[in-house]
Design an enzyme around this catalytic site. Structure first.
Site, PDB file in Angstrom:
ATOM      1  N   HIS A 180       0.839  -1.217   0.000  1.00 32.47           N
ATOM      2  CA  HIS A 180       0.000   0.000   0.000  1.00 32.47           C
ATOM      3  C   HIS A 180       0.865   1.254   0.000  1.00 32.47           C
ATOM      4  O   HIS A 180       0.422   2.304   0.479  1.00 32.47           O
ATOM      5  CB  HIS A 180      -0.943   0.034   1.215  1.00 32.47           C
ATOM      6  N   SER A 203      14.568  21.524 -15.986  1.00 35.57           N
ATOM      7  CA  SER A 203      13.363  22.302 -16.210  1.00 35.57           C
ATOM      8  C   SER A 203      13.760  23.604 -16.892  1.00 35.57           C
ATOM      9  O   SER A 203      14.812  24.174 -16.594  1.00 35.57           O
ATOM     10  CB  SER A 203      12.697  22.599 -14.865  1.00 35.57           C
ATOM     11  N   LYS A 250      15.866  21.724 -10.871  1.00 41.62           N
ATOM     12  CA  LYS A 250      15.196  20.462 -11.154  1.00 41.62           C
ATOM     13  C   LYS A 250      16.040  19.452 -11.910  1.00 41.62           C
ATOM     14  O   LYS A 250      16.836  19.794 -12.761  1.00 41.62           O
ATOM     15  CB  LYS A 250      13.919  20.715 -11.990  1.00 41.62           C
ATOM     16  N   GLU A 299       9.582   8.235 -16.890  1.00 39.52           N
ATOM     17  CA  GLU A 299       8.195   8.650 -17.119  1.00 39.52           C
ATOM     18  C   GLU A 299       7.742   8.256 -18.521  1.00 39.52           C
ATOM     19  O   GLU A 299       6.600   7.853 -18.740  1.00 39.52           O
ATOM     20  CB  GLU A 299       8.048  10.161 -16.910  1.00 39.52           C
TER      21      GLU A 299
END
Ligand code: ARG
Length: 461
Positions: free
Chosen positions: A159, A280, A286, A293
């Protein structure tokens, strides 16, 4: 540009509508089957020669020209500039351009229906081999990493809540297992891809005495299809292949998701190399896990192709229908997507930086040894359900005192259960929590060590 001679012009009096022709044509994508279709055509020419449909001279001339086309296609960058209807008509055009009338004899005893099924299977066989090789490489990168960090511990989650500590190598080997099953599924799919439809002709079989088994042998097919109607309308093999790839991509997406979480500041377990990260345009600090992804995202794309194929085939009457031309782009894109994802996942894995300290810190906290306490009580004769309850109460008290279980004063523990003694502290250690999982498949270093050995052995096969 090659000419536009049609394979089926005879009974037509009007030229095709241009908009329709563009809609109907598949050459812009099925040219990928060029080499496979030429190889199948050469085997077919040999079959026709053995059946005495072609003379030796005719067969030689056809095969010589087809072989030349293969060579030309590799060096002439304008080779595929053509408005041919599909790859099959393209090859015939080129053949007739090269040797004239004799080229028109090659299509004897075959149809584009058995031809396209044959070419797609031939093409897919090689691609399955390549996908299998790339999967093996990723497995190898995973095992290398696991072997390099055999002592590293981390929290295991259920979980997405800290559950029980495990070895990092154990986590690695979980993905290794998934990829093992993926390879088994691909190998299984390969067996059903590896069947020759050629000789089924349009749908009823051929009246020329072509020895199909000999053609199958020449092309390396395991067997010939048993029913001509089934053979020209069967795309199970493609659906099965994309299905196996969907499961593989689902695994890669889970691997990607774990790593995306682990490289976040919240976890801080790993760092990705700069080579597979992006920055970024706005936020200078970043470092984003785009590679992972994209893998996660592209999984959806492959699942879509699987649904596409099923939807195309659903409810089609026997035998061949033009709907089936829509199978190619789904299969081609699946192959491209899976190959690129496997390659990138391998690079990500090979360059991963492990933050051993953060992982251990996380593994030592959050009462992940509470199950050990319950098991300890069971060994003292307490029924598990009761032991579970006691351990829960200890956790509650420890939370009040802002202590981990192994930091609890023994009196506090005894106050909750008289079955708890000083010896409890030896079992609450992280080393024991992990080391006690000694049964097959458990996270003890003995079992994980065996798992790594088995993985190495598997990779030599
Ligand atoms: N381009 C077609 C396909 O991919 C080849 C088979 C066409 N057969 C036919 N009878 N029109 O399915």
């Amino acid at each position: 540009m090659s000419g536009t001679r049609k394979l089926w012009g005879g009974r037509f009096t009007e030229a095709p509508d241009e908009t329709f022709a563009e809609f109907n044509n598949s050459f812009r994508f099925d040219k990928r089957l060029f080499e496979a279709d030429v190889r199948a055509s050469i085997a077919h020419a040999n079959g026709l020669r053995r059946a005495a449909v072609l003379t030796k001279g005719e067969a030689n001339s056809i095969i010589g020209a087809l072989t030349q086309l293969l060579d030309d296609s590799r060096i002439d960058f304008k080779f595929f500039d053509s408005n041919a209807e599909d790859v099959h008509s393209f090859i015939e055009q080129k053949l007739v351009e090269a040797i004239g009338e004799t080229g028109l004899k090659l299509h004897t005893g075959r149809s584009r229906n058995d031809q396209v099924a044959t070419a797609l299977r031939l093409w897919l066989r090689e691609e399955i081999d390549e996908i299998t090789r790339l999967t093996r490489e990723l497995q190898s990168a995973i095992v290398d990493t696991a072997e390099g960090f055999q002592k590293v511990v981390m929290p295991g989650y259920t979980h997405l809540q800290r559950a029980q500590p495990v070895l990092f190598a154990h986590w690695c080997l979980a993905y290794f297992e998934m990829l093992k099953r993926d390879r088994a599924r691909l190998a299984d799919a390969y067996e059903r891809v590896n069947v020759l439809p050629l000789g089924s002709a349009a749908l009823a079989g051929t009246s020329f005495p072509i020895d199909r088994e000999a053609v199958a042998k020449e092309l390396g097919f395991r067997e010939v299809s048993a029913n001509s109607m089934d053979a020209v309308s069967d795309r199970d093999f493609a659906i099965e292949f994309v299905g196996a790839c969907s499961i593989l991509m689902m695994h890669l997406s889970r691997l990607a998701e774990d790593l995306i979480l682990y490289c976040s500041q919240e976890f801080g377990f790993i760092e990705l190399s700069d080579g597979v990260s992006t920055g970024s345009s706005l936020m200078p600090q970043k470092k984003n896990p785009d590679a992972l992804e994209l893998i996660r995202g592209k999984a959806g794309r492959v699942f879509g192709h699987h649904a596409t194929l099923l939807a195309i085939m659903k409810g089609l009457p026997l035998a061949y229908n033009k709907d089936m031309q829509e199978d190619k782009e789904a299969v081609f894109d699946t192959v491209d997507t899976v190959k690129s994802c496997l390659s990138v996942a391998g690079i990500v894995f090979a360059n991963i930086k492990i933050n051993e300290h953060r992982m251990r810190e996380a593994a030592e906290s959050s009462y992940m040894n509470a199950t050990e306490l319950a098991d300890y009580l069971v060994r003292k004769g307490v029924p598990f359900r009761t032991a579970h309850d006691v351990a829960g109460k200890v956790v509650l008290r420890a939370m009040e005192l802002k202590k981990e279980l192994d930091e609890m004063p023994v009196d506090e523990l005894k106050a909750i259960s008289s079955d708890i003694d000083e010896d409890v502290f030896a079992i609450l250690t992280l080393e024991n929590t992990i080391g006690s999982k000694l049964q097959i498949g458990g996270t003890s270093s003995e079992q994980v060590g065996q798992g790594l050995k088995d993985a190495r052995e598997y990779l030599t096969k």
